[in-house]
Motif scaffolding. Structure first.
Motif, PDB file in Angstrom:
ATOM      1  N   GLN A 155      36.331  49.784  40.292  1.00  0.00           N
ATOM      2  CA  GLN A 155      37.270  48.713  40.564  1.00  0.00           C
ATOM      3  C   GLN A 155      36.941  48.041  41.892  1.00  0.00           C
ATOM      4  OE1 GLN A 155      41.039  50.651  40.501  1.00  0.00           O
ATOM      5  NE2 GLN A 155      40.706  51.522  38.477  1.00  0.00           N
ATOM      6  N   PRO A 184      37.598  46.747  45.498  1.00  0.00           N
ATOM      7  CA  PRO A 184      38.475  47.337  46.532  1.00  0.00           C
ATOM      8  C   PRO A 184      39.770  46.538  46.658  1.00  0.00           C
ATOM      9  CG  PRO A 184      36.206  47.129  47.305  1.00  0.00           C
ATOM     10  CD  PRO A 184      36.287  46.399  46.002  1.00  0.00           C
ATOM     11  N   GLY A 185      40.880  47.270  46.730  1.00  0.00           N
ATOM     12  CA  GLY A 185      42.154  46.612  46.977  1.00  0.00           C
ATOM     13  C   GLY A 185      42.819  46.032  45.759  1.00  0.00           C
ATOM     14  N   LEU A 186      42.317  46.300  44.563  1.00  0.00           N
ATOM     15  CA  LEU A 186      42.919  45.768  43.346  1.00  0.00           C
ATOM     16  C   LEU A 186      43.280  46.916  42.407  1.00  0.00           C
ATOM     17  CD1 LEU A 186      40.569  42.747  42.555  1.00  0.00           C
ATOM     18  CD2 LEU A 186      42.703  42.740  43.851  1.00  0.00           C
ATOM     19  N   THR A 240      41.174  45.036  36.316  1.00  0.00           N
ATOM     20  CA  THR A 240      41.847  44.677  37.559  1.00  0.00           C
ATOM     21  C   THR A 240      42.043  43.174  37.712  1.00  0.00           C
ATOM     22  OG1 THR A 240      39.772  44.544  38.808  1.00  0.00           O
ATOM     23  CG2 THR A 240      40.891  46.689  38.718  1.00  0.00           C
ATOM     24  N   SER A 262      45.689  39.110  39.729  1.00  0.00           N
ATOM     25  CA  SER A 262      45.479  40.536  39.957  1.00  0.00           C
ATOM     26  C   SER A 262      46.692  41.128  40.678  1.00  0.00           C
ATOM     27  CB  SER A 262      44.220  40.772  40.798  1.00  0.00           C
ATOM     28  OG  SER A 262      44.412  40.248  42.103  1.00  0.00           O
ATOM     29  N   PRO A 290      46.964  42.863  44.139  1.00  0.00           N
ATOM     30  CA  PRO A 290      46.386  43.357  45.394  1.00  0.00           C
ATOM     31  C   PRO A 290      47.141  44.597  45.876  1.00  0.00           C
ATOM     32  CG  PRO A 290      46.754  40.986  45.475  1.00  0.00           C
ATOM     33  CD  PRO A 290      47.457  41.493  44.253  1.00  0.00           C
ATOM     34  N   VAL A 291      46.392  45.564  46.358  1.00  0.00           N
ATOM     35  CA  VAL A 291      46.977  46.792  46.873  1.00  0.00           C
ATOM     36  C   VAL A 291      46.857  46.781  48.383  1.00  0.00           C
ATOM     37  CG1 VAL A 291      46.842  49.305  46.900  1.00  0.00           C
ATOM     38  CG2 VAL A 291      46.399  48.048  44.785  1.00  0.00           C
ATOM     39  N   GLU A 292      47.974  47.046  49.057  1.00  0.00           N
ATOM     40  CA  GLU A 292      47.962  47.048  50.535  1.00  0.00           C
ATOM     41  C   GLU A 292      47.075  48.177  51.054  1.00  0.00           C
ATOM     42  OE1 GLU A 292      49.253  44.810  52.396  1.00  0.00           O
ATOM     43  OE2 GLU A 292      50.245  43.698  50.759  1.00  0.00           O
TER      44      GLU A 292
END
Length: 630
Positions: A26, A28-30, A611, A626, A628-630
């Motif tokens: 994946q 990064p950050g998704l 993602t 998408s 986004p993941v903190e």
């Protein structure tokens, strides 16, 4: 998957899910999109500058304004460098400058007229009152009054300083174009009721109706002395009328395609006109003699004909700015038609999107050809495909190994491209009609293509050998998908049934009774088939026995494309209502609706790792969605 539309508004296009393969790590950050987190999906990126609709010069000739599906762009009229972008949050159909160049008035597919400050793009005022879309705008010479013409058959006069509605003038049909006389005392309005009407601005009195027009008028302009009114007509002619008594002095033309714009020289002795075909003409007003004739030779150099959508002349009449259907903006010198500068387009109607098997690259197709391949998610160009005179492209797909891209074009030809350098590897010819769809089998050995006449062809991808021709369909084939094991091929055609074929010998195995299908796709495990329908719904079928599992309802217009996520838990849908739907496959529930596109959404695709979701629209953009993941 594709659709074969019955109208311009719903012109063919839908998506085909990218080839199967092992999901890659994946980004990064998704996070992978699922029914559990679908409500968190947001727009990550937007590619494209939107569909170009209207272009106009500033009064001093220094700026060019382009109205687009995304908003308003201001360009330097000499260099075509972008000066400013005004995000109008609507599809802007026209924009004009006030005489002092300090205010922009714009209209859209909505009913309002909007005023903007040119210096910084600030919203000054919204004028409300029309009940249908506003088609045309004109400022009075002193800038104190704005006229707006609408599909509600009226012209409204507004006081610019405070937005007060001063008068409402009526036609029998929608109002096409407007022009104030140089002294500001008279307003000319042209309508689809085939009249041009002259109004006294002070009290809205109808002074005269000029009849005899056989088509709607695209552009109106008074001569500098106000004695002559020129009208550019959709029948490719220009009419010169004496304002005092309505006598037709000259009918000029015809020229190549409907006339888009006309302008008098500053001394009023000559008149220039430009057309959809890119032709430029200059006539002497006194006797209608043709002084200059220029055909669009520059188009031949670009390899294909792309019609002019909008045309504007500089205030001094020296140059012309043309906006083409593919979003390209061109500057021409009027004296000899020389192309001075070109800003390449990035806003043509997107017809298909497809991720590469590794999820790192996105391919798109459009009504004007094949844009470059872009890296995900930042959008940098990775490969530019070698341009050919192939016109529009309806479908693209990567081979399972990611080394080849297949495209299906308006010229009836399937093309195979080397992804690494964009070179053309092979052309597959034999179809007798425009192609709607192309897809690879999961092992990459076979390629399927479908055309507008209902023919499906199976090709050996390695050398282009024709293996089978399947001709059971009557309507155009707009959707093709191989089963995950590659043994069967499912096809659908507009207003026809879904058909299932045995790939090895081309035998028709069964027919699924369902009309109005716009696209089909297999779930990753091959057990479920999803079909988008023109009745605004989606149906989920159990493949083993063709049992209908669920009917998914929630869109307000036809569903044009469907795509499963890699884990098969989520279904994405593209709709003519301008939205993307996210559905839970287990029970058919709508879990989230993605909004942002300004027009019909034609295609959707999930990245192989799930993602990212890509959607393409008639607004000339591709959008990436998408979580986004903190």
């Amino acid at each position: 998957m594709k659709r074969n539309s019955l109208s311009i508004v719903w012109l063919a296009v839908v998506l085909l899910l990218s080839a199967c393969g092992t999901p890659t790590p994946q980004l990064p950050g998704l996070a992978p999109i699922s029914p559990d987190n679908a409500k968190q999906v947001t727009q990550l990126a937007r590619w494209g500058k939107g569909t170009l609709d209207h272009v106009v010069y500033s009064p001093d000739g220094r700026l060019l304004v382009v109205a687009s599906s995304l908003g308003i762009y201001l360009y330097d009229a000499q260099t075509l460098d972008e000066v400013r972008f005004i995000d109008a949050d609507v599809w802007v159909t026209s924009a004009i400058f006030s005489p002092d160049g300090q205010i922009l008035a714009s209209s859209s597919y909505e009913t309002d007229v909007t005023l903007w400050r040119v210096s910084d793009g600030t919203l000054l005022r919204t004028l409300e009152g029309h009940t249908e879309r506003v088609q045309s705008l004109a400022f009075s010479p002193d800038g104190e009054i704005l006229a707006s013409g609408s599909f509600d058959n009226t012209v409204r006069l507004w006081r610019v300083s405070d937005g007060t509605s001063l008068a409402t003038l009526e036609h029998m049909d929608w109002v096409c174009s407007l022009a104030f006389s140089p002294d500001g005392q008279t307003l000319a309005s042209a309508s689809a009721d085939e009249t041009v009407r002259l109004w006294r601005v002070s009290d809205g009195t109808l002074l005269r109706a000029l009849e005899g027009h056989s088509e709607w008028v695209r552009s109106l302009i008074f001569s500098p002395d106000g004695e002559i009114l020129a009208s550019a007509e959709a029948d490719a002619t220009v009419r010169l009328v004496r304002v005092a008594d309505g006598v037709v002095l000259h009918t000029l033309g015809p020229i190549m395609g409907p006339v888009l714009s006309v302008v008098f020289s500053t001394d009023g002795e000559s008149l220039a006109a430009g057309s959809v075909g890119g032709s430029l003409r200059l006539w002497r007003v006194a006797d209608g003699a043709l002084l200059l004739e220029h055909e669009p030779t520059a188009l031949a150099e670009r390899g294909r004909f792309i019609a002019v959508r909008t045309l504007a002349f500089s205030p001094d009449g020296a140059n012309a700015a043309a906006g083409r259907w593919d979003g390209t903006l061109e500057l021409w010198r009027m004296s000899d038609g020389t192309a001075l500068r070109t800003l390449e387009g990035d806003g043509s109607w997107v017809t298909d999107v497809a991720f590469s098997p590794d999820g790192a690259t996105l391919a798109t197709s459009s009504h004007d050809g094949l844009p470059p391949l872009r890296r995900v998610p930042h959008g940098a160009i990775s490969t530019t495909l070698v341009e050919e005179d192939m016109g529009g492209v309806e479908s693209v797909e990567f081979s399972p190994d990611g080394e080849t891209l297949a495209s299906a074009g308006y010229d009836n030809i399937v093309r195979l491209w080397r992804v690494s350098d964009g070179s053309l590897l092979r052309t597959l010819e034999g179809h007798k009609a425009q192609l709607w769809e192309v897809t690879f089998s999961p092992d990459g050995a076979t390629l399927a293509s479908g055309d507008e006449d209902g023919a499906v062809r199976l090709w050996r991808a390695a050398d282009g050998t024709l293996l089978h021709t399947l001709e059971e369909h009557i309507g155009g084939v707009h959707s093709l998908v191989f089963s995950p094991d590659g043994s069967t091929l499912v096809s659908s055609a507009w207003e026809e049934n879904i058909r299932v074929w045995q790939v090895s010998d081309g035998t028709l195995l069964r027919t699924l009774e369902q009309s109005g299908v716009t696209g089909v796709v297999f779930s990753p495990d091959g057990q479920t088939l999803a079909s988008g329908l023109d009745d605004n719904s989606i149906q989920l079928w159990q493949v083993s026995d063709c049992t209908l599992l669920y009917t998914l309802e929630g869109h307000t217009k036809p569903v044009l494309g469907v795509a499963f996520s890699a884990d098969g838990r989520t279904l994405a849908s593209a709709s003519a209502d301008g939205t993307v739907g996210l559905w839970r496959v287990s029970d058919g529930a709508l879990v989230h609706t993605l909004q942002g596109h300004m027009a019909v959404v034609d295609c959707v695709a999930f990245s192989p790792d799930g993602t990212l979701l890509a959607s393409g629209s008639e607004d000339g953009t591709v959008r990436l969605w998408s979580i986004p993941v903190e």
